[in-house]
Write a protein that holds these residues in place. Structure first.
Motif, PDB file in Angstrom:
ATOM      1  N   TYR A 101      16.542  25.103  44.730  1.00  0.00           N
ATOM      2  CA  TYR A 101      17.804  25.662  45.213  1.00  0.00           C
ATOM      3  C   TYR A 101      17.627  26.206  46.616  1.00  0.00           C
ATOM      4  O   TYR A 101      16.690  26.943  46.858  1.00  0.00           O
ATOM      5  CB  TYR A 101      18.242  26.795  44.269  1.00  0.00           C
ATOM      6  CG  TYR A 101      19.674  27.235  44.476  1.00  0.00           C
ATOM      7  CD1 TYR A 101      19.982  28.301  45.331  1.00  0.00           C
ATOM      8  CD2 TYR A 101      20.708  26.596  43.810  1.00  0.00           C
ATOM      9  CE1 TYR A 101      21.285  28.707  45.499  1.00  0.00           C
ATOM     10  CE2 TYR A 101      22.012  27.002  43.984  1.00  0.00           C
ATOM     11  CZ  TYR A 101      22.305  28.065  44.837  1.00  0.00           C
ATOM     12  OH  TYR A 101      23.602  28.471  45.006  1.00  0.00           O
ATOM     13  N   THR A 119      24.222  28.568  36.053  1.00  0.00           N
ATOM     14  CA  THR A 119      25.603  29.065  35.996  1.00  0.00           C
ATOM     15  C   THR A 119      26.554  27.872  36.032  1.00  0.00           C
ATOM     16  O   THR A 119      26.149  26.757  36.345  1.00  0.00           O
ATOM     17  CB  THR A 119      25.884  30.001  37.189  1.00  0.00           C
ATOM     18  OG1 THR A 119      25.519  29.312  38.383  1.00  0.00           O
ATOM     19  CG2 THR A 119      25.066  31.281  37.081  1.00  0.00           C
ATOM     20  N   ALA A 159      25.222  32.167  41.589  1.00  0.00           N
ATOM     21  CA  ALA A 159      23.899  31.548  41.710  1.00  0.00           C
ATOM     22  C   ALA A 159      23.306  31.820  43.089  1.00  0.00           C
ATOM     23  O   ALA A 159      22.125  32.157  43.219  1.00  0.00           O
ATOM     24  CB  ALA A 159      24.008  30.039  41.471  1.00  0.00           C
ATOM     25  N   SER A 192      19.898  33.742  43.873  1.00  0.00           N
ATOM     26  CA  SER A 192      18.821  32.985  44.536  1.00  0.00           C
ATOM     27  C   SER A 192      18.239  33.767  45.721  1.00  0.00           C
ATOM     28  O   SER A 192      17.035  33.742  45.968  1.00  0.00           O
ATOM     29  CB  SER A 192      19.332  31.618  44.987  1.00  0.00           C
ATOM     30  OG  SER A 192      20.142  31.750  46.143  1.00  0.00           O
ATOM     31  N   ARG A 241      17.920  24.721  40.520  1.00  0.00           N
ATOM     32  CA  ARG A 241      19.213  24.714  39.823  1.00  0.00           C
ATOM     33  C   ARG A 241      19.316  23.388  39.068  1.00  0.00           C
ATOM     34  O   ARG A 241      18.565  22.449  39.353  1.00  0.00           O
ATOM     35  CB  ARG A 241      20.378  24.846  40.802  1.00  0.00           C
ATOM     36  CG  ARG A 241      20.436  23.706  41.784  1.00  0.00           C
ATOM     37  CD  ARG A 241      21.699  23.709  42.626  1.00  0.00           C
ATOM     38  NE  ARG A 241      21.600  22.666  43.641  1.00  0.00           N
ATOM     39  CZ  ARG A 241      22.537  22.424  44.542  1.00  0.00           C
ATOM     40  NH1 ARG A 241      23.630  23.153  44.554  1.00  0.00           N
ATOM     41  NH2 ARG A 241      22.392  21.465  45.430  1.00  0.00           N
ATOM     42  N   GLN A 283      28.858  29.204  41.331  1.00  0.00           N
ATOM     43  CA  GLN A 283      27.978  28.866  42.445  1.00  0.00           C
ATOM     44  C   GLN A 283      27.730  30.066  43.356  1.00  0.00           C
ATOM     45  O   GLN A 283      26.616  30.270  43.837  1.00  0.00           O
ATOM     46  CB  GLN A 283      28.557  27.673  43.222  1.00  0.00           C
ATOM     47  CG  GLN A 283      28.375  26.371  42.432  1.00  0.00           C
ATOM     48  CD  GLN A 283      29.042  25.170  43.079  1.00  0.00           C
ATOM     49  OE1 GLN A 283      30.091  25.297  43.709  1.00  0.00           O
ATOM     50  NE2 GLN A 283      28.437  24.002  42.916  1.00  0.00           N
ATOM     51  N   HIS A 337      30.474  35.996  35.667  1.00  0.00           N
ATOM     52  CA  HIS A 337      30.058  35.681  37.033  1.00  0.00           C
ATOM     53  C   HIS A 337      30.646  36.726  37.966  1.00  0.00           C
ATOM     54  O   HIS A 337      31.570  37.458  37.575  1.00  0.00           O
ATOM     55  CB  HIS A 337      30.516  34.270  37.429  1.00  0.00           C
ATOM     56  CG  HIS A 337      31.922  33.973  37.042  1.00  0.00           C
ATOM     57  ND1 HIS A 337      32.287  32.989  36.156  1.00  0.00           N
ATOM     58  CD2 HIS A 337      33.091  34.597  37.395  1.00  0.00           C
ATOM     59  CE1 HIS A 337      33.601  32.991  36.000  1.00  0.00           C
ATOM     60  NE2 HIS A 337      34.107  33.947  36.738  1.00  0.00           N
ATOM     61  N   LEU A 340      18.629  28.278  37.829  1.00  0.00           N
ATOM     62  CA  LEU A 340      20.026  28.718  37.878  1.00  0.00           C
ATOM     63  C   LEU A 340      20.901  27.734  37.104  1.00  0.00           C
ATOM     64  O   LEU A 340      20.998  26.560  37.476  1.00  0.00           O
ATOM     65  CB  LEU A 340      20.483  28.816  39.335  1.00  0.00           C
ATOM     66  CG  LEU A 340      19.741  29.878  40.159  1.00  0.00           C
ATOM     67  CD1 LEU A 340      20.089  29.734  41.642  1.00  0.00           C
ATOM     68  CD2 LEU A 340      20.067  31.285  39.668  1.00  0.00           C
TER      69      LEU A 340
END
Ligand SMILES: [Zn+2]
Ligand SMILES: [Zn+2]
Lengths: 199, 199
Positions: free
Chosen positions: B199, B144, B154, B158, B170, B151, B111, B142
């Motif tokens: 999302y 993750t 993500a 996004s 998500r 987050q 990440h 998403l």
């Protein structure tokens, strides 16, 4: 069944030969090595092969050793008349770290377990008897684990030693029953060693 | 300092590259392999070398794979218009085992973590953008981890997807916050997947 290919599956499976490693941790280890630490993995494969090729058992005390006779058995400053008998190499390490013992060791590499086919031969008892018969050892210190099997093994060896007029002691009470020697804290172990009792 | 020689010490040290393995377990593993399971150890060294030599990353989804393009990316029966984005290969395994998802994946292998120098490049975001620009993907899922970093990652993705008019969803609430996806039980994961939200 989701899979990432044979090499990955086989590595996950192979890691399970390590004690305490189940399917989930084996998968986690595999992804960690392949995704984040390939050089650590290569080093591990190399050190593992090297240790398996180089490490055998000391011909005298049966501890894991790269030499035919280990450094402790070869150390002429150590007393020859005391022989401490343990189950595993890790017990030698634990005693060396916790106590000032300066005698010899004998590593059984296990305990008597007739149901698993582990008898006196597998524990090197014939070698131990030959050692007793050299009449150099005057005290045998029994330091097997305080488990049922460890105590039965200690009893078996004590009979042999006593029949040869060797003084037999065991580690003092203080070690928790049912535990494994290598997990005893070093204060307790040191105390138990110093206060060892006649067996 | 009690030691059993360089090969043993080096193996104990090398085992500590495995996640969750401290000095005591590394010693225990070493003695277990050398004392009780040499064939397991040889097999492990071999499988480890083999996996390190054979396993690379899929050029399309970045999952660990022995082929240039992994079996999932090569499976023409899977939908091309859905793309599920995860942090780790183990997340793909978890989703495949828990859900009926039949679309594509993209594995970030981590990440965003600016303090560790892990930026969009390291996560393959340029490849992901190129994939978006092929205009085949119409939904990005998403997946993750529900951690702060997961987050944030993500959110970053996004924005990119939405600027290209791709529908972004998500996983539904239900996944415990602060946890790691691969440890979520498959019922919860399946539910969260089916009920994924815009999302
Ligand atoms: Zn020796
Ligand atoms: Zn792929």
């Amino acid at each position: 069944m989701a899979t990432l290919g044979p090499s990955i599956d086989q590595l996950i499976q192979a890691l399970r030969c390590l004690p305490g490693v189940g399917p989930k941790s084996a998968q986690r280890m595999t992804f960690h090595l392949l995704e984040r630490d390939r050089s650590g993995g290569e080093h591990l494969a190399e050190m593992l092969s090297k240790a398996l090729a180089n490490v055998k058992h000391c011909q005298r005390c049966r501890i894991l050793s790269e030499e035919d006779i280990c450094s402790r058995c070869n150390d002429s400053s150590r007393r020859e008349d005391q022989l401490c008998i343990v189950e595993m190499p890790s017990d030698v390490i634990a005693i060396e770290q916790a106590t000032h013992y300066q005698g010899q060791y004998f590593v059984l590499t296990g305990h008597l377990s007739p149901l698993d086919g582990i008898g006196p031969e597998a524990l090197g008892i014939p070698d131990l008897i030959a050692r007793f018969d050299q009449k150099i050892v005057t005290e045998v210190i029994l330091a097997t684990n305080p488990t049922v099997e460890g105590q039965a093994t200690a009893h078996y060896i004590s009979e042999i030693a006593r029949s040869r007029d060797i003084h037999v002691t065991r580690l003092a009470h203080g070690i928790p029953l049912g535990g494994e020697l290598e997990y005893v804290d070093s204060g307790t172990l040191s105390h138990a060693f110093a206060g060892r009792e006649k067996y």
